[in-house]
Design an enzyme around this catalytic site. Structure first.
Site, PDB file in Angstrom:
ATOM      1  N   TYR A  63      -9.144   5.593   7.885  1.00 44.20           N
ATOM      2  CA  TYR A  63      -9.331   5.852   9.298  1.00 44.20           C
ATOM      3  C   TYR A  63     -10.233   6.793   9.411  1.00 44.20           C
ATOM      4  O   TYR A  63     -10.169   7.851   8.950  1.00 44.20           O
ATOM      5  CB  TYR A  63      -8.149   6.319   9.817  1.00 44.20           C
ATOM      6  CG  TYR A  63      -6.892   5.245   9.740  1.00 44.20           C
ATOM      7  CD1 TYR A  63      -6.457   4.435  11.169  1.00 44.20           C
ATOM      8  CD2 TYR A  63      -6.230   4.756   8.847  1.00 44.20           C
ATOM      9  CE1 TYR A  63      -5.804   3.575  11.106  1.00 44.20           C
ATOM     10  CE2 TYR A  63      -5.099   3.945   8.987  1.00 44.20           C
ATOM     11  CZ  TYR A  63      -4.912   3.109  10.165  1.00 44.20           C
ATOM     12  OH  TYR A  63      -3.926   2.261  10.089  1.00 44.20           O
ATOM     13  N   HIS A  74       0.804  -1.397   0.018  1.00 44.09           N
ATOM     14  CA  HIS A  74      -0.148  -0.032  -0.014  1.00 44.09           C
ATOM     15  C   HIS A  74       0.820   1.323   0.120  1.00 44.09           C
ATOM     16  O   HIS A  74       1.890   1.382   0.863  1.00 44.09           O
ATOM     17  CB  HIS A  74      -0.905   0.197   1.065  1.00 44.09           C
ATOM     18  CG  HIS A  74      -2.013  -0.718   1.143  1.00 44.09           C
ATOM     19  ND1 HIS A  74      -3.318  -0.659   1.956  1.00 44.09           N
ATOM     20  CD2 HIS A  74      -2.316  -1.928   0.330  1.00 44.09           C
ATOM     21  CE1 HIS A  74      -4.343  -1.723   1.431  1.00 44.09           C
ATOM     22  NE2 HIS A  74      -3.835  -2.163   0.503  1.00 44.09           N
ATOM     23  N   LYS A  92       1.254  -0.522  15.030  1.00 45.51           N
ATOM     24  CA  LYS A  92       2.818  -0.661  15.454  1.00 45.51           C
ATOM     25  C   LYS A  92       3.208  -1.853  16.527  1.00 45.51           C
ATOM     26  O   LYS A  92       4.389  -2.174  16.587  1.00 45.51           O
ATOM     27  CB  LYS A  92       3.349   0.665  16.451  1.00 45.51           C
ATOM     28  CG  LYS A  92       3.185   2.056  15.694  1.00 45.51           C
ATOM     29  CD  LYS A  92       4.156   1.849  14.359  1.00 45.51           C
ATOM     30  CE  LYS A  92       3.847   3.077  13.734  1.00 45.51           C
ATOM     31  NZ  LYS A  92       4.554   2.890  12.323  1.00 45.51           N
ATOM     32  N   PRO A 141      -3.625   0.033  18.964  1.00 46.28           N
ATOM     33  CA  PRO A 141      -3.534  -0.380  17.423  1.00 46.28           C
ATOM     34  C   PRO A 141      -3.775   0.493  16.586  1.00 46.28           C
ATOM     35  O   PRO A 141      -3.392   0.189  15.231  1.00 46.28           O
ATOM     36  CB  PRO A 141      -4.663  -1.551  17.577  1.00 46.28           C
ATOM     37  CG  PRO A 141      -5.781  -1.304  18.317  1.00 46.28           C
ATOM     38  CD  PRO A 141      -4.926  -0.584  19.752  1.00 46.28           C
ATOM     39  N   TYR A 175       4.332   6.393  10.229  1.00 43.57           N
ATOM     40  CA  TYR A 175       3.386   5.298   9.865  1.00 43.57           C
ATOM     41  C   TYR A 175       4.018   4.392   9.059  1.00 43.57           C
ATOM     42  O   TYR A 175       3.862   3.021   9.176  1.00 43.57           O
ATOM     43  CB  TYR A 175       2.006   5.964   8.732  1.00 43.57           C
ATOM     44  CG  TYR A 175       1.194   4.879   8.563  1.00 43.57           C
ATOM     45  CD1 TYR A 175       0.094   4.743   9.658  1.00 43.57           C
ATOM     46  CD2 TYR A 175       0.982   4.049   7.631  1.00 43.57           C
ATOM     47  CE1 TYR A 175      -1.011   3.841   9.488  1.00 43.57           C
ATOM     48  CE2 TYR A 175       0.244   3.073   7.568  1.00 43.57           C
ATOM     49  CZ  TYR A 175      -1.009   3.055   8.373  1.00 43.57           C
ATOM     50  OH  TYR A 175      -1.904   2.091   8.415  1.00 43.57           O
TER      51      TYR A 175
END
Length: 394
Positions: free
Chosen positions: A204, A76, A300, A296, A387
């Site tokens: 998100y 991604h 990580k 979560p 990220y």
């Protein structure tokens, strides 16, 4: 296995952290044994994360178990933040030159298990009464029972990859360890279903009703979440209720094309941030969830476990070559990365969830920060850098 065994490294826990450490040690020619209190089926049945940083991908390749991940995983280049009924894409690759790999933790564990079987390496499952002795001396011993028979493993080092509730951290005297913890006032209700993902990348969502996440494990399997109360019970959430709530929290265009399907797993996970310091006690090391937990939101947990064992495997290899510099600095180096990941996970969680105690002012601050974030390349770059994952020695 004989009642008493001698090895260089005894690893507690056959989850992905312990199995990856074993695979890396095997590559370095270091003799080791893994002891796990659960069955292989139980370990594989745990549903966990599915987004891998480049560091984790590289370590799996180094361990020789990356072939199926590269064949079946989903690279991604970005993800979407959703608020005000709109998508705002964070271009990970454009901002950092890096990407993430969507590949479920269950599949990582399966690959590591298979490689271990193929190599004929020793894993003890269903071990009972596991305990550690002498880790503050020169000859630590790992003791356990198997089918009613006592066993002992004498090792140069013991590594606790046995999770938050494991015996490794619990064996350390309280005076020798410091812990830091934040418990969040909500949980995640997660559903696994065999339907096509609603979007080609993760979403998100920040919504007045609470956070939502649309993730995936493959092109035909999704993992969706909604923020829920800690007082909720799984049995109160039918599939129909879950999908209806998820649709309310997504932009209308996503809700319209979301495909529902029967859940094959459903669970509620509480959220916490936790760190134990240090991560070395004599000849005992902690790695992964034994030493730290992250919410979560930032994906990580598995990645931090991988970086821990990456650092530790190299340190142990250096020890075998005559240098203790790596093991002497392991805790410091690992914790530097851990706290940066804790910061990002805490920040992202604070940005995306509804906190009952913050009220209208807190919601306005969230909106202002989201609005600033998606209009500032510098802010998006900072988010993207965290990220995709900081370097192993960050």
């Amino acid at each position: 296995m004989n009642p008493t065994t001698r090895t260089q490294v005894a690893i507690i826990g056959a989850g992905p952290a312990g199995l990856l450490l074993g695979a890396l040690l095997h590559r370095h020619g270091i003799d080791h044994v893994i002891v796990e209190r659960q069955t292989p089926e139980y370990v594989l049945g745990r549903i966990r994360a599915g987004v891998l940083e480049q560091v984790a991908v590289d370590l799996l390749d180094e361990a020789g178990v990356g072939e199926r991940m590269h064949r079946e995983g989903l690279p991604h280049d970005g993800f979407s933040l959703s608020f005000d009924d709109r998508h705002h894409r964070i271009d990970l690759h454009g901002l950092t030159g890096k990407r993430v790999m969507v590949y479920g933790q269950t599949e990582v564990t399966r690959d590591l298990m298979q490689a271990r079987r193929n190599a004929g390496l020793t894993t003890v499952y269903s071990a009972e009464n596991v305990r550690i002795e002498g880790f503050d001396g020169v000859r630590p011993t790992l003791r356990y029972a198997l089918e009613g028979r006592a066993h002992a493993i004498e090792a140069d080092f013991i590594v606790g990859c046995d999770g938050f509730h494991g015996v490794a951290r619990a064996s350390v005297p309280a005076s020798a360890i410091q812990t830091f913890e934040k418990v969040y006032p909500f949980g995640w209700l997660g559903v696994l279903a065999d339907v096509p993902p609603v979007h080609e990348e993760l979403i998100y969502a920040n919504h007045p009703r609470g956070f939502a996440l649309c993730s995936m494990r493959s092109k035909t399997r999704v993992r969706y979440y909604v923020q829920c109360s800690l007082d909720d019970h799984v049995e109160d959430w039918s599939d129909a209720r879950f999908f209806a709530e998820l649709k309310r929290r997504l932009p209308q265009a996503d809700a319209a094309r979301l495909i529902e399907g029967p859940s094959i797993e459903k669970s509620i996970a509480p959220l916490r941030s936790f760190v134990a310091e240090p991560m070395r006690f004599g000849r005992l090391f902690l790695a992964g969830d034994a030493a730290h937990i992250v919410p979560p939101t930032g994906a990580k947990g598995l990645n931090l476990a991988a970086s821990d064992v990456g650092l530790l495997s190299r340190a142990l290899a250096e020890h075998c070559r005559g240098s203790d510099a790596g093991i002497d600095t392991y805790s410091q180096r690992a914790l530097a990365r851990v706290w940066k990941a804790e910061r990002f996970s805490w920040w992202f969680t604070s940005l995306m969830h509804r906190f009952p105690e913050t009220g209208d002012f807190g919601r306005r601050m969230q909106h202002a920060e989201l609005d600033y974030l998606v209009q500032s390349e510098a802010a998006m770059r900072s988010m993207a850098e965290n990220y995709v994952g900081l370097p192993l020695d960050a």
